[in-house]
Design an enzyme around this catalytic site. Structure first.
Site, short mmCIF file in Angstrom:
data_model
loop_
_atom_site.label_atom_id
_atom_site.label_comp_id
_atom_site.label_asym_id
_atom_site.label_seq_id
_atom_site.Cartn_x
_atom_site.Cartn_y
_atom_site.Cartn_z
N SER A 157 7.51 3.69 5.81
CA SER A 157 8.56 4.28 5.29
C SER A 157 8.38 4.23 3.62
O SER A 157 7.23 4.64 2.99
CB SER A 157 9.68 3.71 5.55
OG SER A 157 10.85 3.99 5.21
N HIS A 202 4.96 -7.38 -0.30
CA HIS A 202 4.65 -8.73 -1.08
C HIS A 202 5.36 -8.86 -2.39
O HIS A 202 5.80 -7.63 -2.87
CB HIS A 202 3.38 -8.87 -1.38
CG HIS A 202 2.21 -8.79 0.07
ND1 HIS A 202 1.82 -10.02 0.55
CD2 HIS A 202 1.93 -7.76 0.78
CE1 HIS A 202 1.07 -9.56 1.64
NE2 HIS A 202 1.19 -8.41 1.78
N ASP A 205 0.90 -1.20 -0.04
CA ASP A 205 0.04 -0.09 -0.09
C ASP A 205 0.99 1.26 -0.06
O ASP A 205 1.72 1.16 0.66
CB ASP A 205 -0.74 0.06 1.31
CG ASP A 205 -2.01 -0.75 1.16
OD1 ASP A 205 -2.02 -2.04 0.46
OD2 ASP A 205 -3.01 -1.00 2.16
#
Length: 302
Positions: free
Chosen positions: A269, A168, A112
């Site tokens: 981050s 991922h 995300d």
């Protein structure tokens, strides 16, 4: 021992507090001062200790305060009770919450994020913001050859503190090498990126080299920031952080399938994605766009 329940929807007072914080954050000078002119590494280590405190009562209060000032949404979390702040920040999501685009010509977003700077790697140079270039050679470190990405693309993906923090595999392939580079912990928000030259090259980071099943080399570069306590890479079972004393070069052979979890940040981050020639941006990918893990990020050129 009972654990803390996820906070309820925000009331009007909390929304007002968030609005006040947004207005405060809009003052660039003050924002930069508050997030960068502090003992950054010491603050990051302190955040790591606080985040690991196993106390349901403390966690309950901390998350309540966090939700006063940020849009922290836990509705997609697999569990609704947390024993520590870290437990919340590294939360798993409900099954199916992040479906991956499984088309073979699609390179999916690993996380995300808010899309930051994007572009083509030219003469070994990329940009963190308009007018603020940095070199791929410096970012990757002296042991790694970044020339394979010349003429390819880079995309900067910024994870905010309230986002889902796990990342991922963007496609099927094998992780072949990880380089850990210690460094500073400047904030990586847009305010800092417009003021601190070569910021990503200054900060702590890991260079994850991966080869896709189609043979293309790619790189994911997770970059730490102020208050980001650590980066976990599952296939190495290693925790990378500002106090890391282990190996800097970590060769490996770790097969991944698209969508497989690779690791997590413990706060929020940036991940910088590098691909060689032969890829183009997926529809809707541009600076400022919000994207979810699994969504199409790049496509193999026809």
């Amino acid at each position: 021992m009972k654990t803390q329940e996820a906070a309820r929807p925000l009331d009007a007072g909390a929304k007002d507090a968030r609005g006040w914080l947004a207005r405060l954050g809009a003052q660039e000078d003050l924002n930069f001062l508050l997030t960068n002119r502090i003992p950054r590494i010491a603050a990051t280590r302190l955040m790591g200790r606080i985040a690991n405190i196993e106390s349901p009562a403390f966690t309950h209060v901390a998350l309540k305060l966090w939700q006063l000032f940020t849009p922290l949404d836990l509705s997609e979390a697999k569990k609704q009770r947390f024993t520590s702040i870290k437990d919340c920040f590294t939360r798993e999501l409900k099954d199916g919450a992040r479906p991956f685009d499984m088309r073979t010509d699609v390179f999916a977003s690993p996380c995300d994020a808010i899309v930051g700077a994007t572009g083509v790697v030219e003469r070994g140079q990329v940009y963190q913001a308009k007018g603020f270039p940095y070199s791929t050679a410096e970012l990757f470190g002296t042991t790694q050859d970044a020339s394979v990405f010349e003429g390819g693309r880079f995309i900067t993906l910024r994870l905010t503190s309230v986002m889902y923090h796990r990342f991922h595999a963007p496609a099927d392939g094998t992780v072949e090498h990880v380089t850990y580079l210690s460094g500073d912990t400047w904030n990586v928000n847009p305010v800092a990126l417009k003021r601190v030259e070569r910021l990503f090259c200054r900060n702590e980071r890991a260079v994850v080299r991966m080869r896709l099943t189609g043979g293309q080399p790619i790189a994911l570069v997770p970059v730490a920031a102020v208050l980001v306590a650590s980066i976990r890479l599952h296939w190495l079972n290693v925790l990378l952080h500002v106090g890391h004393k282990g190996a800097k070069e970590m060769p490996c052979s770790a097969p991944h399938v698209k969508g497989q979890e690779m690791g997590w940040f413990e706060h929020g981050s940036t991940i910088i994605v590098f691909v060689p020639k032969g890829f183009e941006l997926a529809e809707g990918i541009a600076a400022g766009a919000r994207i979810r893990a699994g969504q199409a990020l790049l496509k193999i050129s026809s």
